[in-house]
Scaffold this active site. Structure first.
Site, PDB file in Angstrom:
ATOM      1  N   ASN A   1      38.418  15.112 -44.309  1.00  0.00           N
ATOM      2  CA  ASN A   1      38.529  15.654 -45.645  1.00  0.00           C
ATOM      3  C   ASN A   1      39.333  17.235 -45.416  1.00  0.00           C
ATOM      4  OD1 ASN A   1      35.591  14.371 -46.715  1.00  0.00           O
ATOM      5  ND2 ASN A   1      37.773  13.695 -46.865  1.00  0.00           N
TER       6      ASN A   1
ATOM      7  N   ASP B   1      30.875   8.505 -52.831  1.00  0.00           N
ATOM      8  CA  ASP B   1      32.616   8.548 -52.842  1.00  0.00           C
ATOM      9  C   ASP B   1      32.893   8.227 -54.490  1.00  0.00           C
ATOM     10  OD1 ASP B   1      34.935   8.531 -52.238  1.00  0.00           O
ATOM     11  OD2 ASP B   1      35.209   6.710 -51.276  1.00  0.00           O
TER      12      ASP B   1
END
Ligand code: IPE
Ligand code: IPE
Ligand code: MG
Length: 236
Positions: A64, A16
């Protein structure tokens, strides 16, 4: 070897911070993803060299898909490139590659490439690289419940046969041991729908480093930290 001294076999990573890395430099988010893909290659190589047997990387979550279409398009383009070029090198290094996630959400040419890579690398045994792509743990669990329900409905199993092992053996991750260590970069401290079942007894490590800046040196430091921890599994 007892449970407490069992060595590190499987590392799971939530990669991330690509977007923030780019923002800090005044670059588009896509530049962060590009640099992040470089880091991924470095870490796969390093993990192999360190003797890690399983590495599971969160590359794209089911959630996502809700991102800006341009960003999703860019990520899929990057993925295509990666599948074509870099995985060849990985394969030559004796790495077996598997993918977990919902393939029906991905473009047919990408899915085709994924199956080919899995097939071509299936005989490799130095390390297993598992890439979580269009992956969501809650969806994985629901899919498993549906499969088991169907078996019970057909009479192939009885309800009493359903146990932890049967459930684990029907997840996407069925061929791997549970992760020993979970690493999330970028300072966020949450699972974001990653391996909810499999991480039941994993050690967690949260790094403030943004994924594009993550390095093999930091990975070594985290592994040292892991080695100093005592895993108790509820026992005394
Ligand atoms: C991780 O970086 C990569 C993917 C989720 C595909 P992010 O894109 O989430 O970066 P941040 O969290 O916005 O910095
Ligand atoms: C998790 O990161 C998914 C990946 C790293 C592929 P996100 O950036 O999507 O997670 P949230 O939205 O911060 O929880
Ligand atoms: Mg993020």
């Amino acid at each position: 070897m007892n449970d407490k001294t069992k060595k590190l076999q499987h590392i799971a990573i939530i990669m991330d911070g690509n977007g923030r890395w780019a923002k800090k430099r005044g670059l588009p988010r896509s530049a962060g993803h590009k640099k992040g893909a470089e880091t991924l290659k470095e870490i796969v190589r390093a993990a192999g060299d360190m003797g890690i047997k399983y590495l599971t990387l969160y590359a794209f979550s089911t959630e996502n898909w809700q991102r800006d279409p341009e960003e999703v398009k860019g990520l899929m383009g990057l993925l295509r490139e990666y599948l074509k070029s870099e995985l060849k090198e990985i394969q030559e290094n004796g790495v077996k590659i598997i993918f977990i996630g919902e393939r029906n959400m991905l473009a047919p040419d990408i899915v085709e490439q994924m199956y080919k890579i899995e097939k071509d690398t299936s005989g490799n045994d130095k390390m297993t690289l598992c890439i979580a792509l269009s992956y969501g743990s809650r969806q994985e669990i629901i899919t498993t419940v549906q499969k088991i329900s169907l078996l019970a409905k057909k009479g192939d199993i009885s309800v009493n046969d359903i146990d932890i092992k049967m459930f684990s053996d029907m997840l996407y991750t069925k061929d791997m041991p549970d992760p020993d260590l979970l690493i999330r970069t970028s300072g966020e401290q949450r699972l974001s729908n990653y391996l909810l079942w499999q991480l039941a007894y994993s050690e967690f490590f949260f790094s403030p480093t943004l994924w594009p800046d993550f390095s093999k040196e930091e990975l070594s430091t985290i592994i040292e930290n892991f080695n100093s921890r005592e895993r108790r599994y509820g026992k005394n």
